[in-house]
Design a protein around this motif. Structure first.
Motif, PDB file in Angstrom:
ATOM      1  N   TYR A  24      -4.286   7.885   4.679  1.00 31.38           N
ATOM      2  CA  TYR A  24      -5.604   7.732   4.278  1.00 31.38           C
ATOM      3  C   TYR A  24      -5.647   7.509   2.651  1.00 31.38           C
ATOM      4  O   TYR A  24      -6.576   7.064   1.963  1.00 31.38           O
ATOM      5  CB  TYR A  24      -6.793   9.111   4.461  1.00 31.38           C
ATOM      6  CG  TYR A  24      -7.011   8.890   5.856  1.00 31.38           C
ATOM      7  CD1 TYR A  24      -7.278   7.746   6.603  1.00 31.38           C
ATOM      8  CD2 TYR A  24      -7.577  10.194   6.299  1.00 31.38           C
ATOM      9  CE1 TYR A  24      -7.682   7.857   7.775  1.00 31.38           C
ATOM     10  CE2 TYR A  24      -7.833  10.329   7.736  1.00 31.38           C
ATOM     11  CZ  TYR A  24      -8.139   9.133   8.361  1.00 31.38           C
ATOM     12  OH  TYR A  24      -8.507   9.255   9.746  1.00 31.38           O
ATOM     13  N   LEU A  25      -4.756   8.168   1.979  1.00 31.55           N
ATOM     14  CA  LEU A  25      -4.247   8.094   0.557  1.00 31.55           C
ATOM     15  C   LEU A  25      -3.592   6.582   0.318  1.00 31.55           C
ATOM     16  O   LEU A  25      -3.867   6.298  -1.009  1.00 31.55           O
ATOM     17  CB  LEU A  25      -3.331   9.247   0.244  1.00 31.55           C
ATOM     18  CG  LEU A  25      -4.019  10.500  -0.155  1.00 31.55           C
ATOM     19  CD1 LEU A  25      -2.929  11.624  -0.606  1.00 31.55           C
ATOM     20  CD2 LEU A  25      -4.911  10.531  -1.146  1.00 31.55           C
ATOM     21  N   HIS A  76       0.680  -1.245   0.043  1.00 27.14           N
ATOM     22  CA  HIS A  76      -0.046  -0.081  -0.157  1.00 27.14           C
ATOM     23  C   HIS A  76       0.824   1.323  -0.006  1.00 27.14           C
ATOM     24  O   HIS A  76       0.418   2.329   0.001  1.00 27.14           O
ATOM     25  CB  HIS A  76      -0.878   0.089   1.135  1.00 27.14           C
ATOM     26  CG  HIS A  76      -2.268  -0.739   1.038  1.00 27.14           C
ATOM     27  ND1 HIS A  76      -2.145  -2.204   1.116  1.00 27.14           N
ATOM     28  CD2 HIS A  76      -3.468  -0.634   0.946  1.00 27.14           C
ATOM     29  CE1 HIS A  76      -3.420  -2.623   0.691  1.00 27.14           C
ATOM     30  NE2 HIS A  76      -4.294  -1.806   0.836  1.00 27.14           N
ATOM     31  N   ARG A  85     -11.399   8.382  -8.517  1.00 24.94           N
ATOM     32  CA  ARG A  85     -11.094   8.580  -7.139  1.00 24.94           C
ATOM     33  C   ARG A  85     -11.311  10.254  -6.836  1.00 24.94           C
ATOM     34  O   ARG A  85     -11.366  10.609  -5.783  1.00 24.94           O
ATOM     35  CB  ARG A  85      -9.564   8.237  -6.890  1.00 24.94           C
ATOM     36  CG  ARG A  85      -9.315   6.722  -7.096  1.00 24.94           C
ATOM     37  CD  ARG A  85      -9.890   5.883  -5.752  1.00 24.94           C
ATOM     38  NE  ARG A  85      -9.264   4.580  -5.851  1.00 24.94           N
ATOM     39  CZ  ARG A  85      -9.579   3.588  -4.986  1.00 24.94           C
ATOM     40  NH1 ARG A  85     -10.548   3.794  -3.995  1.00 24.94           N
ATOM     41  NH2 ARG A  85      -8.926   2.551  -4.909  1.00 24.94           N
ATOM     42  N   VAL A 121      -5.402   4.595  -2.197  1.00 15.17           N
ATOM     43  CA  VAL A 121      -6.309   5.172  -2.942  1.00 15.17           C
ATOM     44  C   VAL A 121      -5.685   5.993  -3.875  1.00 15.17           C
ATOM     45  O   VAL A 121      -5.899   5.898  -5.296  1.00 15.17           O
ATOM     46  CB  VAL A 121      -7.019   6.366  -2.160  1.00 15.17           C
ATOM     47  CG1 VAL A 121      -7.963   7.343  -2.890  1.00 15.17           C
ATOM     48  CG2 VAL A 121      -7.872   5.694  -0.903  1.00 15.17           C
ATOM     49  N   GLN A 151     -13.862  10.760  -4.034  1.00 17.07           N
ATOM     50  CA  GLN A 151     -13.449  10.219  -2.761  1.00 17.07           C
ATOM     51  C   GLN A 151     -12.245  11.112  -2.284  1.00 17.07           C
ATOM     52  O   GLN A 151     -12.448  11.550  -0.910  1.00 17.07           O
ATOM     53  CB  GLN A 151     -12.966   8.843  -2.743  1.00 17.07           C
ATOM     54  CG  GLN A 151     -12.354   8.068  -1.708  1.00 17.07           C
ATOM     55  CD  GLN A 151     -11.914   6.555  -2.110  1.00 17.07           C
ATOM     56  OE1 GLN A 151     -11.585   6.169  -3.197  1.00 17.07           O
ATOM     57  NE2 GLN A 151     -11.317   6.021  -1.027  1.00 17.07           N
ATOM     58  N   ILE A 152     -11.464  11.586  -2.907  1.00 19.26           N
ATOM     59  CA  ILE A 152     -10.344  12.502  -2.497  1.00 19.26           C
ATOM     60  C   ILE A 152     -10.875  13.771  -1.983  1.00 19.26           C
ATOM     61  O   ILE A 152     -10.359  14.296  -1.071  1.00 19.26           O
ATOM     62  CB  ILE A 152      -9.138  12.781  -3.709  1.00 19.26           C
ATOM     63  CG1 ILE A 152      -8.521  11.173  -4.157  1.00 19.26           C
ATOM     64  CG2 ILE A 152      -8.488  13.843  -3.338  1.00 19.26           C
ATOM     65  CD1 ILE A 152      -7.840  11.442  -4.959  1.00 19.26           C
ATOM     66  N   ALA A 179      -3.671   9.932  -8.872  1.00 18.78           N
ATOM     67  CA  ALA A 179      -4.661   9.037  -8.794  1.00 18.78           C
ATOM     68  C   ALA A 179      -5.715   9.008  -9.762  1.00 18.78           C
ATOM     69  O   ALA A 179      -5.777   9.881 -10.696  1.00 18.78           O
ATOM     70  CB  ALA A 179      -5.792   9.515  -7.305  1.00 18.78           C
TER      71      ALA A 179
END
Length: 324
Positions: A201-202, A142, A273, A205, A276-277, A269
């Motif tokens: 959090y990214l 990740h 996304r 993502v 969401q971002i 991204a």
């Protein structure tokens, strides 16, 4: 000099109890245990008096910034801080300076949950030299790597750009004196905020990320080189800090594109996304701006409001050619 020399100095200013499960200051090595399923993220940065900070810098602010710029590297990888080490070379022992530096350092250490677990102290013949290593953990597979950008990605940046560069120009006398502007800009230079929550959090993502320490163009260029792709940036989409208002256009443009000491995150991204971002930015109370796209090819094209490519000469800070 404090009685006991180096070891008394360490005990007095830099020893703090290590969290449960860690072995910290006082042994030959620190011992850490990353969580199961996580990888260890490690980064080291050096700050040298006269090149990275002014000799008269407030030591409390320097203590904060020294750790903050390293934590920013963990944020750029999407990592959670675990611990840090500090190596410091001092031309002499100034207890008032050391206490203020330690207070600033440990305040951010507590706030970010990144305890100091080791390091080294020594005397030097010139100015202060600081070297900090931070360690963090990120879920396996990740991490926000520089080589993960893909053609078609959106390019994003957090926060605002240019304020730290304006502060530096004012302090160095490269802009006309402007006390009000300096007062507004100086905190961006002296007390940067590492975007640790955003980075975490990214993870999973975003594709690629980097912190903007040496200028947007230069640091984005590292992503492009590692990912073997190109970028298109939209000048009017760059989130200019209000302290840039009223400055000449060439100064404003250079501060946005090449100004360093920003420590915001630039990341890429997939377009799906976007919502969401944007929601994430609102939840964190942190502006996030879509400023361009990743393309096939190489290099960066900066476009003005009419879609015309601009010629940009200054890319960012050169650690071997420039100093504060």
């Amino acid at each position: 000099m404090p009685s006991g020399g180096e070891f008394d100095l360490i005990a007095r200013y830099f020893s703090r109890p290590a969290p449960s499960g860690m072995l910290g200051v006082g042994d030959d090595c620190a011992l850490l245990s990353p969580a199961q399923g996580c990888e260890l993220a490690v980064s080291t940065d050096m700050l040298i008096e006269g090149r990275h900070f002014f000799p008269n810098t407030d030591p409390g602010l320097l203590g904060h910034k020294a750790l903050a710029v390293n934590l920013s590297d963990l944020a750029a990888m999407g990592a959670r801080p675990l611990a840090c080490t500090l190596a410091i070379s001092l031309p002499c022992i100034d207890e008032v300076w050391l206490q203020a530096f330690a207070d600033g350092f440990h305040a951010l250490s507590r706030e970010s949950r990144c305890p100091l677990v080791g390091g080294d102290t020594t005397g030097g013949s010139s100015g202060v030299v600081l070297s900090i290593t931070v360690m963090g953990e990120v879920r396996r597979h990740h991490a926000l790597r520089r080589d993960a950008a893909r053609a078609g990605d959106d390019i994003w940046v957090s926060g605002t750009l240019g304020a730290a560069d304006v502060a530096l120009r004012l302090v160095q006398g490269r802009l006309p004196p402007d006390p009000a502007r300096l007062q507004a800009a100086l905190p961006f230079l002296e007390r940067p905020v590492p975007r640790l929550k955003l980075g975490r959090y990214l993870a999973g993502v975003a594709h690629a990320a980097i912190d903007i320490s040496d200028g947007l163009l230069q640091d984005l260029g590292h992503i492009l080189d590692a990912s073997q792709c190109a970028a298109e940036l939209w000048l009017d989409a760059l989130p200019a800090d209000p302290v840039l208002d009223g400055l000449p256009e060439d100064v404003r443009r250079d501060a946005l594109l090449a100004g360093g000491d920003v420590y915001e995150l630039c990341f890429t991204a997939h377009p799906r996304r976007r919502e969401q971002i944007e929601i994430l930015g609102r939840q964190l109370g942190l502006p996030v701006s879509r400023i361009g796209e990743i393309r096939r090819g190489s290099g960066v094209r900066v476009l003005d409001a009419g879609g015309q490519a601009l010629t940009v000469e200054h890319q960012g800070f050169d650690h071997f050619a420039e100093s504060v």
